[in-house]
Design a protein around this motif. Structure first.
Motif, PDB file in Angstrom:
ATOM      1  N   GLN A 184      21.953 -34.169  31.744  1.00  0.00           N
ATOM      2  CA  GLN A 184      21.833 -33.145  30.713  1.00  0.00           C
ATOM      3  C   GLN A 184      20.528 -32.386  30.938  1.00  0.00           C
ATOM      4  O   GLN A 184      19.514 -32.628  30.291  1.00  0.00           O
ATOM      5  CB  GLN A 184      21.873 -33.770  29.319  1.00  0.00           C
ATOM      6  N   VAL A 185      20.547 -31.482  31.892  1.00  0.00           N
ATOM      7  CA  VAL A 185      19.365 -30.708  32.251  1.00  0.00           C
ATOM      8  C   VAL A 185      19.043 -29.716  31.133  1.00  0.00           C
ATOM      9  O   VAL A 185      19.936 -29.105  30.549  1.00  0.00           O
ATOM     10  CB  VAL A 185      19.601 -29.956  33.576  1.00  0.00           C
ATOM     11  N   THR A 186      17.767 -29.554  30.843  1.00  0.00           N
ATOM     12  CA  THR A 186      17.329 -28.596  29.833  1.00  0.00           C
ATOM     13  C   THR A 186      16.503 -27.492  30.479  1.00  0.00           C
ATOM     14  O   THR A 186      15.983 -27.647  31.587  1.00  0.00           O
ATOM     15  CB  THR A 186      16.477 -29.279  28.748  1.00  0.00           C
ATOM     16  N   LEU A 187      16.353 -26.392  29.769  1.00  0.00           N
ATOM     17  CA  LEU A 187      15.513 -25.315  30.276  1.00  0.00           C
ATOM     18  C   LEU A 187      14.052 -25.731  30.339  1.00  0.00           C
ATOM     19  O   LEU A 187      13.303 -25.246  31.183  1.00  0.00           O
ATOM     20  CB  LEU A 187      15.672 -24.079  29.390  1.00  0.00           C
ATOM     21  N   GLU A 188      13.641 -26.623  29.463  1.00  0.00           N
ATOM     22  CA  GLU A 188      12.264 -27.120  29.525  1.00  0.00           C
ATOM     23  C   GLU A 188      12.006 -27.831  30.850  1.00  0.00           C
ATOM     24  O   GLU A 188      10.955 -27.660  31.475  1.00  0.00           O
ATOM     25  CB  GLU A 188      11.989 -28.066  28.358  1.00  0.00           C
ATOM     26  N   GLN A 189      12.974 -28.627  31.311  1.00  0.00           N
ATOM     27  CA  GLN A 189      12.834 -29.305  32.596  1.00  0.00           C
ATOM     28  C   GLN A 189      12.784 -28.306  33.745  1.00  0.00           C
ATOM     29  O   GLN A 189      11.962 -28.435  34.665  1.00  0.00           O
ATOM     30  CB  GLN A 189      14.002 -30.277  32.797  1.00  0.00           C
ATOM     31  N   LEU A 190      13.653 -27.292  33.712  1.00  0.00           N
ATOM     32  CA  LEU A 190      13.655 -26.286  34.770  1.00  0.00           C
ATOM     33  C   LEU A 190      12.369 -25.471  34.748  1.00  0.00           C
ATOM     34  O   LEU A 190      11.842 -25.086  35.802  1.00  0.00           O
ATOM     35  CB  LEU A 190      14.865 -25.364  34.608  1.00  0.00           C
ATOM     36  N   GLU A 191      11.864 -25.202  33.564  1.00  0.00           N
ATOM     37  CA  GLU A 191      10.610 -24.467  33.409  1.00  0.00           C
ATOM     38  C   GLU A 191       9.462 -25.230  34.066  1.00  0.00           C
ATOM     39  O   GLU A 191       8.640 -24.652  34.792  1.00  0.00           O
ATOM     40  CB  GLU A 191      10.347 -24.265  31.914  1.00  0.00           C
ATOM     41  N   GLN A 192       9.396 -26.529  33.834  1.00  0.00           N
ATOM     42  CA  GLN A 192       8.349 -27.353  34.421  1.00  0.00           C
ATOM     43  C   GLN A 192       8.501 -27.448  35.932  1.00  0.00           C
ATOM     44  O   GLN A 192       7.514 -27.430  36.672  1.00  0.00           O
ATOM     45  CB  GLN A 192       8.379 -28.751  33.794  1.00  0.00           C
ATOM     46  N   GLU A 193       9.740 -27.522  36.393  1.00  0.00           N
ATOM     47  CA  GLU A 193       9.990 -27.646  37.828  1.00  0.00           C
ATOM     48  C   GLU A 193       9.618 -26.360  38.567  1.00  0.00           C
ATOM     49  O   GLU A 193       9.016 -26.400  39.647  1.00  0.00           O
ATOM     50  CB  GLU A 193      11.467 -27.967  38.068  1.00  0.00           C
ATOM     51  N   ALA A 194       9.975 -25.214  38.004  1.00  0.00           N
ATOM     52  CA  ALA A 194       9.734 -23.941  38.676  1.00  0.00           C
ATOM     53  C   ALA A 194       8.305 -23.440  38.483  1.00  0.00           C
ATOM     54  O   ALA A 194       7.781 -22.692  39.310  1.00  0.00           O
ATOM     55  CB  ALA A 194      10.728 -22.896  38.173  1.00  0.00           C
ATOM     56  N   GLY A 195       7.685 -23.819  37.353  1.00  0.00           N
ATOM     57  CA  GLY A 195       6.331 -23.355  37.081  1.00  0.00           C
ATOM     58  C   GLY A 195       6.271 -21.948  36.522  1.00  0.00           C
ATOM     59  O   GLY A 195       5.241 -21.284  36.620  1.00  0.00           O
ATOM     60  N   ILE A 196       7.376 -21.488  35.934  1.00  0.00           N
ATOM     61  CA  ILE A 196       7.413 -20.176  35.287  1.00  0.00           C
ATOM     62  C   ILE A 196       8.091 -20.329  33.933  1.00  0.00           C
ATOM     63  O   ILE A 196       8.771 -21.326  33.670  1.00  0.00           O
ATOM     64  CB  ILE A 196       8.178 -19.135  36.138  1.00  0.00           C
TER      65      ILE A 196
END
Length: 269
Positions: A184-196
């Motif tokens: 269950q991926v969240t945008l918060e996780q993607l935000e932290q991964e990408a750094g933007i």
């Protein structure tokens, strides 16, 4: 007696939805601590917004910044149906300052922009009401906010090709989704991964892949499921393994992409 329903997702504490059907419900002067955006589905109302009278007809959207005093008085003896979204300011503060300022006025949308925002609004409410994944629902909300703050409707569907730096961010997101597509991926996780920021992330990813992240994740799940179905494994096990909350949800998602049910797909191999 009005029929009022609220929609919430524990994974998205900054967002609340509301659906109301009534013919005798008026709201006296009040304010919300959240940013509020609404859509009139039927009937029309006389809205009082910080001293200004505004007529809001069916199909029109209206918004109020946090703490703005307002009131709504629908026409009597006419069915009144409307939907609202309430968004906490701490989430909105992730927007760029100029975009946030454009949200902090009550406004009605007209023409093509109202239609573009109405579609995104209904999609966001639909995801929240139907129990969509946090990634799906928050992505829909971001696309709504981006549509609301765009200078005009022509800005919503046109973008230049991504550059080298942008490709780097898109690749990071794709790599993360490929490694975690069953979760269950969240945008918060993607935000932290990408750094933007998640707002910038959605823009870049859609420009670079022509899909929002949740749709890309769903394709990864479906492609994995096809491989497992070819091995004649139980469908219920594959549904759980690929991250769908039940077999019905899996079947619906699979059919939209493959054009047939998982069972029919497995039987054809």
């Amino acid at each position: 007696m009005p029929d009022v329903t609220f929609y919430r997702d524990a994974a998205l504490p900054f967002l609340e939805g509301k659906y109301c059907t009534a013919d005798d419900l008026a709201y006296h002067r009040h304010f919300h601590e959240e940013y509020s955006v609404g859509l009139i589905d039927a009937g029309h109302t006389n809205a009082w917004c910080d001293g200004e009278q505004i007529q809001v007809e069916a199909g029109k959207m209206i918004s109020f910044p946090p703490m703005m005093l307002h009131a709504c008085h629908p026409e009597p003896d006419v069915e009144w149906r409307y939907k609202m979204l309430f968004v906490r300011p701490d989430w909105l503060h992730k927007l760029e300052p100029g975009e946030l300022n454009r949200l902090h006025i009550p406004f009605l949308l007209g023409g093509g922009k109202n239609e573009a925002c109405r579609k995104r609004f209904n999609h966001t409410v639909g995801m929240l009401a139907a129990g969509g994944t946090p990634l799906e629902t928050e992505t829909a909300l971001i696309e709504l906010v981006q549509a609301l703050v765009a200078p005009n409707e022509d800005d919503l569907g046109h973008a230049s090709s991504p550059g080298v730096q942008e490709h780097k961010y898109v690749k990071r997101i794709k790599d993360y989704l490929q490694a975690n597509f069953t979760g269950q991926v969240t945008l918060e996780q993607l935000e932290q991964e990408a750094g933007i920021s998640r707002f910038h992330l959605i823009r870049l990813f859609k420009k670079g892949s022509h899909l929002p992240p949740h749709a890309y994740q769903n394709l990864l799940r479906i492609n994995h499921a096809k491989i497992q179905l070819a091995k004649q494994r139980p469908i219920v096990d594959i549904a759980a393994e690929t991250g769908y909350y039940d077999q019905s949800h899996f079947t619906k998602a699979f059919s939209k992409i493959v054009g047939t049910t998982p069972r029919q797909y497995a039987m054809s191999i």
